[in-house]
Design an enzyme around this catalytic site. Structure first.
Site, PDB file in Angstrom:
ATOM      1  N   HIS A   1       0.478  -5.019  -6.356  1.00  0.00           N
ATOM      2  CA  HIS A   1       0.039  -3.617  -6.425  1.00  0.00           C
ATOM      3  C   HIS A   1      -0.691  -3.268  -7.724  1.00  0.00           C
ATOM      4  O   HIS A   1      -0.757  -2.096  -8.099  1.00  0.00           O
ATOM      5  CB  HIS A   1       1.225  -2.663  -6.255  1.00  0.00           C
ATOM      6  CG  HIS A   1       1.781  -2.612  -4.867  1.00  0.00           C
ATOM      7  ND1 HIS A   1       2.586  -3.607  -4.358  1.00  0.00           N
ATOM      8  CD2 HIS A   1       1.650  -1.685  -3.881  1.00  0.00           C
ATOM      9  CE1 HIS A   1       2.939  -3.297  -3.121  1.00  0.00           C
ATOM     10  NE2 HIS A   1       2.377  -2.140  -2.806  1.00  0.00           N
TER      11      HIS A   1
ATOM     12  N   GLY B   1      -3.194  -6.376  -1.937  1.00  0.00           N
ATOM     13  CA  GLY B   1      -2.452  -6.186  -0.699  1.00  0.00           C
ATOM     14  C   GLY B   1      -2.389  -4.739  -0.254  1.00  0.00           C
ATOM     15  O   GLY B   1      -2.206  -4.466   0.929  1.00  0.00           O
ATOM     16  N   HIS B   2      -2.527  -3.806  -1.178  1.00  0.00           N
ATOM     17  CA  HIS B   2      -2.482  -2.380  -0.829  1.00  0.00           C
ATOM     18  C   HIS B   2      -3.788  -1.716  -1.238  1.00  0.00           C
ATOM     19  O   HIS B   2      -3.996  -1.400  -2.400  1.00  0.00           O
ATOM     20  CB  HIS B   2      -1.317  -1.683  -1.531  1.00  0.00           C
ATOM     21  CG  HIS B   2      -0.909  -0.397  -0.884  1.00  0.00           C
ATOM     22  ND1 HIS B   2      -1.815   0.605  -0.562  1.00  0.00           N
ATOM     23  CD2 HIS B   2       0.304   0.061  -0.478  1.00  0.00           C
ATOM     24  CE1 HIS B   2      -1.174   1.610   0.000  1.00  0.00           C
ATOM     25  NE2 HIS B   2       0.112   1.313   0.064  1.00  0.00           N
TER      26      HIS B   2
ATOM     27  N   HIS C   1      -0.045  -2.116   8.287  1.00  0.00           N
ATOM     28  CA  HIS C   1       0.579  -1.044   7.515  1.00  0.00           C
ATOM     29  C   HIS C   1      -0.319   0.186   7.553  1.00  0.00           C
ATOM     30  O   HIS C   1      -1.476   0.148   7.144  1.00  0.00           O
ATOM     31  CB  HIS C   1       0.777  -1.539   6.083  1.00  0.00           C
ATOM     32  CG  HIS C   1       1.570  -0.636   5.211  1.00  0.00           C
ATOM     33  ND1 HIS C   1       1.039   0.492   4.627  1.00  0.00           N
ATOM     34  CD2 HIS C   1       2.865  -0.696   4.802  1.00  0.00           C
ATOM     35  CE1 HIS C   1       1.967   1.078   3.891  1.00  0.00           C
ATOM     36  NE2 HIS C   1       3.089   0.382   3.982  1.00  0.00           N
TER      37      HIS C   1
ATOM     38  N   GLU D   1       6.220  -0.737   8.406  1.00  0.00           N
ATOM     39  CA  GLU D   1       5.592   0.600   8.298  1.00  0.00           C
ATOM     40  C   GLU D   1       4.216   0.621   8.968  1.00  0.00           C
ATOM     41  O   GLU D   1       3.245   1.157   8.418  1.00  0.00           O
ATOM     42  CB  GLU D   1       5.462   1.002   6.828  1.00  0.00           C
ATOM     43  CG  GLU D   1       6.790   1.041   6.094  1.00  0.00           C
ATOM     44  CD  GLU D   1       6.677   1.492   4.655  1.00  0.00           C
ATOM     45  OE1 GLU D   1       7.532   2.257   4.202  1.00  0.00           O
ATOM     46  OE2 GLU D   1       5.714   1.077   3.968  1.00  0.00           O
TER      47      GLU D   1
ATOM     48  N   GLU E   1       5.260   7.875   8.460  1.00  0.00           N
ATOM     49  CA  GLU E   1       5.513   8.137   7.048  1.00  0.00           C
ATOM     50  C   GLU E   1       4.668   9.304   6.546  1.00  0.00           C
ATOM     51  O   GLU E   1       3.510   9.464   6.925  1.00  0.00           O
ATOM     52  CB  GLU E   1       5.196   6.873   6.248  1.00  0.00           C
ATOM     53  CG  GLU E   1       5.468   6.984   4.768  1.00  0.00           C
ATOM     54  CD  GLU E   1       5.016   5.754   3.999  1.00  0.00           C
ATOM     55  OE1 GLU E   1       4.904   5.847   2.761  1.00  0.00           O
ATOM     56  OE2 GLU E   1       4.758   4.708   4.625  1.00  0.00           O
TER      57      GLU E   1
ATOM     58  N   CYS F   1       7.015   7.131  -3.168  1.00  0.00           N
ATOM     59  CA  CYS F   1       5.574   7.325  -3.016  1.00  0.00           C
ATOM     60  C   CYS F   1       5.238   8.682  -2.405  1.00  0.00           C
ATOM     61  O   CYS F   1       4.218   9.293  -2.751  1.00  0.00           O
ATOM     62  CB  CYS F   1       4.967   6.205  -2.179  1.00  0.00           C
ATOM     63  SG  CYS F   1       5.781   5.954  -0.578  1.00  0.00           S
TER      64      CYS F   1
END
Length: 652
Positions: free
Chosen positions: A145, A195-196, A263, A315, A331, A408
């Site tokens: 991240h 990855g995000h 995700h 998620e 979410e 988050c």
């Protein structure tokens, strides 16, 4: 454009977009003003205390104090991305300051900015997890991240600069972006993606604020590099399962993708950044892919509330029409990401359908995540909660929580509410467009209006022209997709049918004329309560109906039913007309829907729950009145059963 009014999305002069965010944007009353007041007076002020308790600020302090290289320094928190929550709070506070100066809040912002400045490494790198001994930077792209945190830092820096005119945090963001540019790319130390996703849209906004072309080029590299399997080799340290390349959206390039997958937050942050790239690069091929992916999301993977993400596992988005009400993950951050993606698509294309989804998501799938008290939150937002649920522990509970281990959502919700005025209106060379309806002032230097409305409780929207040029202009009002009947007048005289935009007969109501200060436009949207049926391919709720009114989705909570009865024990009698009642004493003042329900037959202990078709009675007894409340307000009165979709006495 005045920097203080640019908002979080500010296309450059070179960008090709149909619309631009309105430079003048103030919400001054009504529904959203009250929700933003709670955000201003409760949520944002409590943020630093929560971040202190969770260790986020302690990490920055440890690095700033030079303790990062000592053995006794330990990283506080369970996740590498703890820094990002600080940056999201900073962004929220800055957008709040842009609209309403507050010396105490400004001082708190500058104290945390001081920490961030002091924590940055000489070469520009900044992530406390790795600076406090978590490992070698840039070696765990899947789960590290680092670029994700960098993106949130950049967005906070842009907000800080646009709200205050100062450059201290912007300088930190630029130094970090320069460092990333020196590390990532073909022939450099690292050739891969995070990855995000998040850094993509942040780099583009940093480019828009600074004019530095390298940041736009770096964002293009990250968008184009994704989809080539750089994250598919396996799980990083600390993760015993490999989610596979689709989880990271690294299985196929965006331009070739035909469905949203993996995700949900990662997917939508990526698409938001790609939309900014399409605008700045005039990339029609990328735009076509984005339109295709948005349509796939809306048509097959979006809940009635606008929420997205049907699987707790990873998620993630599920398969097409896999939308279980009781197992919905939805979410809060995914709803926020959906708003960010759709707003950029609305600006890019000028089509009203994107703002239709924004409205649905804001009032339902997003707002349910924020407690009415501003102190409690939902991480997940299901559409059905049983009376005795066996819930997963931790953040995935469907009960309101003061903070989360993975926090988050709360600061993310704070920053959306703080920046909400910038999602209401837009302008183009011909005039102004009102996408959402909230009391306030909107427009630009020579053409501005004041909006008065009690939306979403009432459908009357009054628009008073404050400033207008001598030349002809077009004022466009979005006709919501849910609205079946409306009237429109200009200075009391019925207007023509208007020019439709977006989707056939539903879209923009356009008024073109030489406006004068004092002109009054009134839009009346009929708001009868209505029954909604699902697509029959959504088998989880086939044969059910939901209650809606205006932009609001409704739900039944046990606490409102006769004797506190479980909503699962009744059928909705769709043959009985629905009634509307205003309840000033309930949930801060809401309009409820009264419906008729027929009870299920009493169960028998030990009875086998199956029987030959046609032999078991479906319901028994007399109809009773059921009370439905707006979905956004559920779970504010303690634990209890809730459901949106109800089985019906007569199939829909």
């Amino acid at each position: 454009m005045n920097a203080a009014h640019a908002g979080p999305v500010s296309p450059s002069p070179e960008a090709v977009t149909a619309l631009r965010p309105a430079a003048l944007a103030r919400i001054e009353g009504g529904f959203w003003a009250e929700r933003r007041r709670i955000n201003t007076e409760v949520s944002i002020p409590e943020g630093p205390r929560r971040l202190e308790e969770a260790g986020n600020l302690a990490n920055l302090r440890a690095v700033a104090d030079g303790r990062g290289s000592t053995p006794e320094s330990e990283f506080s928190g369970d996740f590498q991305f703890q820094d990002s929550d600080v940056y999201k709070w900073l962004e929220a506070a800055c957008w709040q300051l842009a609209g309403s100066p507050d010396s105490a809040l400004a001082a708190e912002v500058e104290q945390i900015v001081d920490l961030v400045v002091a924590a940055q490494r000489e070469d520009g790198y900044l992530q406390t997890y790795y600076q406090l001994g978590g490992g070698e930077p840039w070696t765990e792209l899947g789960w590290g991240h680092e670029l994700y945190c960098a993106g949130h830092l950049m967005q906070a820096a842009v907000a800080h600069h646009r709200a205050t005119g100062r450059t201290r945090l912007l300088d930190v963001a630029c130094r970090f972006a320069d460092h990333i540019d020196s590390v990532f790319g073909p022939g450099k130390k690292v050739d891969g993606v995070c990855g995000h996703p998040q850094v993509e849209t942040a780099l583009i906004e940093l480019h828009r604020s600074t004019g530095e072309r390298r940041y736009l080029d770096l964002a293009r590299y990250f968008v184009d590099r994704r989809g080539h399997g750089t994250l598919a080799a396996g799980a990083d340290r600390g993760h015993d399962r490999d989610p596979g390349p689709a989880y990271w959206q690294d299985h196929t390039p965006i331009r070739e993708a035909h469905e949203v997958t993996g995700h949900a937050v990662r997917q939508l942050y990526l698409l938001a950044g790609a939309t900014d790239l399409a605008a700045e690069s005039r990339d029609t091929g990328l735009r076509q892919a984005l339109e295709r992916l948005w349509q796939d999301m809306v048509a097959t993977k979006t809940y009635l509330t606008g929420g997205v993400g049907s699987r707790h596992d990873w998620e993630s988005f599920g398969d097409a029409h896999e939308l279980p009400a009781d197992r919905a993950y939805t979410e809060t951050c995914a709803a926020i990401a959906s708003v960010q993606f759709s707003w950029r698509m609305a600006l890019l294309t000028g089509e009203s359908r994107y703002s239709d989804l924004i409205e649905r998501t804001l009032f339902n799938g997003f707002l349910s995540g924020v407690g009415l008290d501003g102190r409690t939150w939902l991480y997940v937002n299901p559409l059905h909660l049983r009376a005795r649920p066996h819930e997963r522990p931790g953040d995935q509970t469907a009960h309101r929580t003061p903070w989360f281990r993975c926090a988050c959502c709360p600061p993310n919700a704070m920053r959306l509410l703080a920046s909400l005025p910038y999602y209401v209106a837009s302008t183009d060379a011909n005039g102004m467009q009102l996408h959402q309806y909230a009391t306030g002032v909107y427009g630009q230097d020579d053409f501005s209006v004041r909006v008065e409305t009690e939306y979403p409780w009432h459908g009357t929207v009054t628009v008073n022209v404050q400033d207008a040029p001598a030349e002809e202009r077009t004022l466009s009002l979005r006709l919501p997709a849910w609205c079946g009947d409306h009237t429109l007048t200009v200075n009391g005289v019925p207007a023509g049918p208007g020019t439709s935009g977006g989707r056939g007969p539903v879209g923009w109501l356009r008024i073109t004329r030489c406006f004068r200060p004092g002109d009054t436009i009134q839009l009346n949207l009929a708001m009868p309560p209505r029954l909604t049926a699902p697509d029959p391919r959504v088998d989880a709720v086939r044969g059910c109906a939901a209650l809606e009114r205006g932009p609001l989705v409704y739900c039944l909570e046990a606490v409102d039913q006769p004797g506190g009865s479980d909503p699962d024990d009744a059928f909705l009698d769709v043959t009985v007309p629905l009634a509307v009642r205003y309840r000033p004493d309930l949930l801060g003042g809401v309009t409820t829907i009264a419906a008729s329900g027929r009870p299920l037959p009493p169960g028998e202990t030990g009875d086998w729950p199956y029987a030959p078709h046609g032999t078991r009675p479906h319901w028994s007894g007399e109809d009773t009145e059921l009370t439905a409340v707006p979905y956004y307000a559920w779970a504010n009165r303690g634990a209890g059963a809730m459901r949106v979709w109800m089985p019906t006495v007569q199939p829909m």
